[in-house]
Scaffold this motif. Structure first.
Motif, PDB file in Angstrom:
ATOM      1  N   PRO A 329       4.079   3.904  -9.321  1.00 57.63           N
ATOM      2  CA  PRO A 329       4.790   4.765 -10.268  1.00 57.63           C
ATOM      3  C   PRO A 329       5.894   4.017 -11.012  1.00 57.63           C
ATOM      4  O   PRO A 329       6.522   3.103 -10.467  1.00 57.63           O
ATOM      5  CB  PRO A 329       5.385   5.860  -9.369  1.00 57.63           C
ATOM      6  N   THR A 330       6.136   4.410 -12.233  1.00 51.83           N
ATOM      7  CA  THR A 330       7.234   3.820 -13.007  1.00 51.83           C
ATOM      8  C   THR A 330       8.561   4.015 -12.292  1.00 51.83           C
ATOM      9  O   THR A 330       9.441   3.144 -12.334  1.00 51.83           O
ATOM     10  CB  THR A 330       7.290   4.465 -14.401  1.00 51.83           C
ATOM     11  N   ARG A 331       8.712   5.147 -11.600  1.00 44.98           N
ATOM     12  CA  ARG A 331       9.974   5.463 -10.927  1.00 44.98           C
ATOM     13  C   ARG A 331      10.018   4.976  -9.475  1.00 44.98           C
ATOM     14  O   ARG A 331      10.941   5.331  -8.738  1.00 44.98           O
ATOM     15  CB  ARG A 331      10.239   6.964 -11.005  1.00 44.98           C
ATOM     16  N   ALA A 332       9.041   4.194  -9.062  1.00 44.93           N
ATOM     17  CA  ALA A 332       9.072   3.622  -7.710  1.00 44.93           C
ATOM     18  C   ALA A 332      10.320   2.762  -7.542  1.00 44.93           C
ATOM     19  O   ALA A 332      10.712   2.029  -8.449  1.00 44.93           O
ATOM     20  CB  ALA A 332       7.822   2.787  -7.474  1.00 44.93           C
ATOM     21  N   ARG A 333      10.930   2.829  -6.381  1.00 47.08           N
ATOM     22  CA  ARG A 333      12.167   2.093  -6.147  1.00 47.08           C
ATOM     23  C   ARG A 333      11.920   0.676  -5.637  1.00 47.08           C
ATOM     24  O   ARG A 333      12.782  -0.195  -5.768  1.00 47.08           O
ATOM     25  CB  ARG A 333      13.036   2.852  -5.138  1.00 47.08           C
ATOM     26  N   ASN A 334      10.790   0.471  -5.011  1.00 47.68           N
ATOM     27  CA  ASN A 334      10.533  -0.813  -4.358  1.00 47.68           C
ATOM     28  C   ASN A 334       9.207  -1.405  -4.841  1.00 47.68           C
ATOM     29  O   ASN A 334       8.252  -1.555  -4.080  1.00 47.68           O
ATOM     30  CB  ASN A 334      10.520  -0.628  -2.841  1.00 47.68           C
ATOM     31  N   LYS A 335       9.184  -1.770  -6.106  1.00 48.75           N
ATOM     32  CA  LYS A 335       7.946  -2.246  -6.721  1.00 48.75           C
ATOM     33  C   LYS A 335       7.501  -3.585  -6.147  1.00 48.75           C
ATOM     34  O   LYS A 335       6.302  -3.845  -6.039  1.00 48.75           O
ATOM     35  CB  LYS A 335       8.116  -2.329  -8.236  1.00 48.75           C
ATOM     36  N   LYS A 336       8.427  -4.430  -5.781  1.00 48.35           N
ATOM     37  CA  LYS A 336       8.050  -5.719  -5.210  1.00 48.35           C
ATOM     38  C   LYS A 336       7.355  -5.523  -3.865  1.00 48.35           C
ATOM     39  O   LYS A 336       6.369  -6.214  -3.547  1.00 48.35           O
ATOM     40  CB  LYS A 336       9.283  -6.610  -5.031  1.00 48.35           C
ATOM     41  N   LEU A 337       7.847  -4.589  -3.062  1.00 43.30           N
ATOM     42  CA  LEU A 337       7.193  -4.299  -1.796  1.00 43.30           C
ATOM     43  C   LEU A 337       5.799  -3.725  -2.032  1.00 43.30           C
ATOM     44  O   LEU A 337       4.854  -4.056  -1.309  1.00 43.30           O
ATOM     45  CB  LEU A 337       8.028  -3.318  -0.968  1.00 43.30           C
ATOM     46  N   ALA A 338       5.662  -2.863  -3.039  1.00 40.85           N
ATOM     47  CA  ALA A 338       4.352  -2.310  -3.382  1.00 40.85           C
ATOM     48  C   ALA A 338       3.392  -3.432  -3.769  1.00 40.85           C
ATOM     49  O   ALA A 338       2.225  -3.456  -3.346  1.00 40.85           O
ATOM     50  CB  ALA A 338       4.495  -1.307  -4.522  1.00 40.85           C
ATOM     51  N   GLU A 339       3.873  -4.359  -4.563  1.00 34.16           N
ATOM     52  CA  GLU A 339       3.068  -5.516  -4.977  1.00 34.16           C
ATOM     53  C   GLU A 339       2.613  -6.317  -3.767  1.00 34.16           C
ATOM     54  O   GLU A 339       1.437  -6.723  -3.668  1.00 34.16           O
ATOM     55  CB  GLU A 339       3.908  -6.378  -5.915  1.00 34.16           C
ATOM     56  N   ASP A 340       3.516  -6.545  -2.817  1.00 32.55           N
ATOM     57  CA  ASP A 340       3.170  -7.307  -1.619  1.00 32.55           C
ATOM     58  C   ASP A 340       2.103  -6.589  -0.800  1.00 32.55           C
ATOM     59  O   ASP A 340       1.186  -7.216  -0.258  1.00 32.55           O
ATOM     60  CB  ASP A 340       4.409  -7.542  -0.758  1.00 32.55           C
ATOM     61  N   PHE A 341       2.221  -5.268  -0.706  1.00 29.66           N
ATOM     62  CA  PHE A 341       1.232  -4.504   0.058  1.00 29.66           C
ATOM     63  C   PHE A 341      -0.147  -4.578  -0.605  1.00 29.66           C
ATOM     64  O   PHE A 341      -1.160  -4.797   0.074  1.00 29.66           O
ATOM     65  CB  PHE A 341       1.666  -3.045   0.195  1.00 29.66           C
ATOM     66  N   ILE A 342      -0.189  -4.394  -1.914  1.00 30.53           N
ATOM     67  CA  ILE A 342      -1.471  -4.471  -2.619  1.00 30.53           C
ATOM     68  C   ILE A 342      -2.113  -5.834  -2.401  1.00 30.53           C
ATOM     69  O   ILE A 342      -3.330  -5.944  -2.198  1.00 30.53           O
ATOM     70  CB  ILE A 342      -1.284  -4.188  -4.125  1.00 30.53           C
ATOM     71  N   ASP A 343      -1.302  -6.883  -2.411  1.00 30.45           N
ATOM     72  CA  ASP A 343      -1.833  -8.231  -2.220  1.00 30.45           C
ATOM     73  C   ASP A 343      -2.499  -8.372  -0.856  1.00 30.45           C
ATOM     74  O   ASP A 343      -3.542  -9.031  -0.716  1.00 30.45           O
ATOM     75  CB  ASP A 343      -0.720  -9.257  -2.379  1.00 30.45           C
ATOM     76  N   ILE A 344      -1.919  -7.741   0.158  1.00 34.70           N
ATOM     77  CA  ILE A 344      -2.519  -7.786   1.491  1.00 34.70           C
ATOM     78  C   ILE A 344      -3.870  -7.069   1.500  1.00 34.70           C
ATOM     79  O   ILE A 344      -4.823  -7.524   2.127  1.00 34.70           O
ATOM     80  CB  ILE A 344      -1.556  -7.168   2.527  1.00 34.70           C
ATOM     81  N   THR A 345      -3.964  -5.943   0.786  1.00 34.85           N
ATOM     82  CA  THR A 345      -5.246  -5.219   0.749  1.00 34.85           C
ATOM     83  C   THR A 345      -6.325  -6.009   0.023  1.00 34.85           C
ATOM     84  O   THR A 345      -7.520  -5.730   0.190  1.00 34.85           O
ATOM     85  CB  THR A 345      -5.118  -3.836   0.079  1.00 34.85           C
ATOM     86  N   MET A 346      -5.927  -6.995  -0.766  1.00 35.23           N
ATOM     87  CA  MET A 346      -6.892  -7.843  -1.465  1.00 35.23           C
ATOM     88  C   MET A 346      -7.247  -9.101  -0.674  1.00 35.23           C
ATOM     89  O   MET A 346      -8.041  -9.915  -1.126  1.00 35.23           O
ATOM     90  CB  MET A 346      -6.347  -8.236  -2.835  1.00 35.23           C
ATOM     91  N   SER A 347      -6.650  -9.264   0.507  1.00 30.79           N
ATOM     92  CA  SER A 347      -6.904 -10.457   1.320  1.00 30.79           C
ATOM     93  C   SER A 347      -8.312 -10.407   1.908  1.00 30.79           C
ATOM     94  O   SER A 347      -8.910  -9.345   2.080  1.00 30.79           O
ATOM     95  CB  SER A 347      -5.880 -10.550   2.450  1.00 30.79           C
ATOM     96  N   ASP A 348      -8.837 -11.577   2.255  1.00 35.38           N
ATOM     97  CA  ASP A 348     -10.178 -11.653   2.840  1.00 35.38           C
ATOM     98  C   ASP A 348     -10.279 -10.817   4.110  1.00 35.38           C
ATOM     99  O   ASP A 348     -11.290 -10.158   4.355  1.00 35.38           O
ATOM    100  CB  ASP A 348     -10.544 -13.108   3.144  1.00 35.38           C
ATOM    101  N   ARG A 349      -9.244 -10.863   4.938  1.00 35.12           N
ATOM    102  CA  ARG A 349      -9.291 -10.155   6.221  1.00 35.12           C
ATOM    103  C   ARG A 349      -9.464  -8.659   6.014  1.00 35.12           C
ATOM    104  O   ARG A 349     -10.313  -8.023   6.661  1.00 35.12           O
ATOM    105  CB  ARG A 349      -8.025 -10.435   7.021  1.00 35.12           C
ATOM    106  N   VAL A 350      -8.672  -8.074   5.143  1.00 30.98           N
ATOM    107  CA  VAL A 350      -8.758  -6.626   4.920  1.00 30.98           C
ATOM    108  C   VAL A 350     -10.034  -6.273   4.177  1.00 30.98           C
ATOM    109  O   VAL A 350     -10.693  -5.275   4.476  1.00 30.98           O
ATOM    110  CB  VAL A 350      -7.508  -6.132   4.166  1.00 30.98           C
TER     111      VAL A 350
END
Length: 437
Positions: A329-350
Motif C-alpha cells: 500500500p502507498t500508506r504502508a509504514r514499513n515498505k523496506k520490510l515489505a520489500e525484504d519479505f517479498i524477496d524471501i518469497t521469491m527465493s529458491d527455497r520458498v
C-alpha cells in the motif's frame, strides 16, 4: 483465474459464524489509529490462503526466514478472507491501518483499480533492483504491470506474483488403459480419444454449465484457432475483436458438435464447478480440462485410480496467468520490510516449497522439484509461460462479463443458434470497449 472462479473454486467457504467473527477485527482495523506499527520495527502482513495449503506453508516458511534475518522486527500476521480484502480493500488501504504488504487479486478491477486510485506503491524500481523481472516471464508479469488507466500490461509494476495458474488436462490413466485409448498429443488425437470413449458408452468430458467450466471450454476452443495478436486485441484492447470471426465462430460450432456427439453431456448445463470435479474424482468421466487449482485437492481425494496431468493438446495457448500477488500500500509504514519479505518469497527455497506441495512456483524450473506429479504440473505451466501461451481468462476484459459468459454458454448447451450465442458474447464486450475511456 477469473475473480468469480476464484470465489467459486479456490477460496474456501467459511460458515456464517466464522465470517462474522472475522469481520469485526477488520472493521476495528479500519477505524483504528494505526499505532500497531513502529517504523522499521514491525511488519504487518495479510494473506488469505487456506491454512495448511501449499501457499500457506510457503508463506509460513517465508515468515520464519524473515524473522531469522530481521532480529528485533515483530511480524504481525493476519489471515483474512478473500471476500474481506476484495470488498474492503479501497477503504482499508486509504487508512492509517493499511498493512505493509498483502496478497491481492490481479486484474483491472482489483490491482489495476487501486493503482489508478494511487493506493498502491509503484514497485518498478524495487522489482528491477532485486531482479524479480528476470525471474518472472513477460507473459506471467502482464497482470502485475499496469498503465495510468489501471489496465494490465502497462510499464509499471504494482504487484509481484509468486505462483502461476492455468488450465490443463487431467487424465484418468486407468480408464485410458482399460479402454485402450492412447493419450492425445494434438487436437486430432484428442478427438479420437473422445470418440473411442463415447463408443464404449462413456461420456468422456467432465463439464459444468452453471459456472465457469463450460465458458472456459468455449474460450479454450477459440484459442485453438487464435494467435497472440488475437488475444492481445481481446484482452488488452489493442485491436478490434470480431465475435463473428473465425475464432469464436469455430469455438461455438465445435462445442455444438461435441454436444451432438455426446462428448459433453447436455445435462451438465446446471452443474457447478465442484460437480465437475466430482465427475472426475468418482471416475465417471475420464478427462477433465480445467485449472491447476484442483490439483492439490485431487492429490488427497483420488485414492482408487491413477491419474496424470498434461497440457491440453488442442491449442498452443491456454487460459492462465501469473497468480495473485503481493502488493504494498502507498500508506504502508514499513515498505523496506515489505520489500525484504517479498524477496524471501521469491527465493529458491520458498519457491520449491510451493512446487513440492502441489502449486505452481513462478521462479523455479520443473527439474528442481522432486515430486513426480508436481513436476508434470510445473512442466506444463513452464511450457506455456515461456512461449507466450498464457491467454488470461475470458471474462477479464469487461466488468460483469462473467455472468454474460455463463449465460451465453448455457444457452448454447440448451440449443441456441451459433449467431445467437456470438451476439450474446459480443454485446457487453462491444458496449464496454466503446465507452471504456
Amino acid at each position: 483465474m477469473s475473480n468469480n472462479s476464484v470465489l467459486v473454486s479456490r477460496r474456501r467457504m467459511l460458515t456464517a459464524a466464522a465470517c462474522l467473527a472475522l469481520i469485526a477485527p477488520l472493521a476495528a482495523a479500519c477505524g483504528g489509529s494505526g499505532t500497531a506499527a513502529g517504523e522499521g520495527k514491525t511488519l504487518r502482513l495479510w494473506h488469505y490462503e487456506e491454512q495448511g495449503g501449499a501457499l500457506d506453508r510457503a508463506w509460513a516458511a517465508a515468515i520464519d526466514e524473515f524473522k531469522k534475518t530481521h532480529p528485533g522486527v515483530k511480524v504481525v500476521f493476519e489471515r483474512k478472507t478473500f471476500e474481506q480484502i476484495q470488498q474492503n480493500a479501497g477503504m482499508i488501504l486509504n487508512s492509517d491501518s493499511a498493512p505493509d504488504v498483502l496478497e491481492y487479486n490481479k486484474g483491472n478491477a482489483t490491482t489495476g483499480l487501486l493503482a489508478k486510485q494511487g493506493l498502491l506503491t509503484d514497485l518498478t524500481p524495487v522489482v528491477k533492483a532485486h531482479g524479480w523481472d528476470r525471474k518472472i516471464s513477460e507473459n506471467a508479469s502482464v497482470t502485475a504491470r499496469y498503465d495510468t488507466n489501471g489496465e494490465m500490461g502497462g510499464d509499471k509494476w504494482y504487484g509481484v506474483p509468486n505462483y502461476g495458474e492455468f488450465v490443463l488436462a487431467y487424465y484418468n490413466d486407468d480408464l485410458f488403459k482399460k479402454y485402450g485409448v492412447a493419450k492425445p498429443t494434438d487436437l486430432a488425437s484428442f478427438e479420437a480419444a473422445l470418440a473411442k470413449f463415447k463408443k464404449a458408452g462413456i461420456t468422456p468430458l467432465a463439464n459444468a454449465g452453471n459456472e465457469y467450466p463450460a465458458s472456459h471450454w468455449l474460450y479454450l476452443l477459440a484459442l485453438t484457432k487464435a494467435n497472440k495478436t488475437w488475444v492481445d486485441d481481446y484482452q488488452l484492447y489493442k485491436g478490434k475483436t470480431d465475435f463473428h470471426g473465425p475464432e469464436w465462430t469455430w469455438a461455438v460450432t465445435k462445442y455444438k458438435d461435441w454436444l451432438k456427439k455426446g462428448y459433453f453431456d447436455k445435462k451438465d448445463v446446471g452443474l457447478k464447478g465442484a460437480d465437475m470435479s466430482e465427475q472426475f474424482v468418482s471416475a465417471k468421466r475420464p478427462i477433465m480440462v480445467s485449472g491447476n487449482w484442483f490439483f492439490g485437492g485431487f492429490t488427497h481425494d483420488i485414492k482408487n485410480f491413477t491419474w496424470s496431468v498434461a497440457p491440453y493438446p488442442g491449442a498452443t495457448m491456454t487460459l492462465g496467468s501469473g497468480g495473485n500477488q503481493w502488493v504494498v500500500p502507498t500508506r504502508a509504514r514499513n515498505k523496506k520490510l515489505a520489500e525484504d519479505f517479498i524477496d524471501i518469497t521469491m527465493s529458491d527455497r520458498v519457491q520449491k516449497l510451493i512446487g513440492e506441495n502441489g502449486n505452481v512456483p513462478i521462479a523455479v524450473k520443473p527439474d528442481q522439484i522432486s515430486n513426480a506429479r508436481s513436476k508434470q504440473l510445473i512442466g506444463a505451466f513452464d511450457r506455456y509461460e515461456h512461449s507466450n501461451g498464457l491467454a488470461f481468462y475470458p471474462d477479464w476484459p469487461v466488468p460483469g462479463y462473467y455472468d454474460a459468459q455463463v449465460a451465453a454458454t448455457q444457452n448454447l448447451m440448451n440449443g441456441a443458434s451459433t449467431d445467437t450465442v456470438l451476439d450474446e458474447l459480443a454485446a457487453p464486450y462491444d458496449k464496454y470497449v466503446s465507452t471504456r475511456h
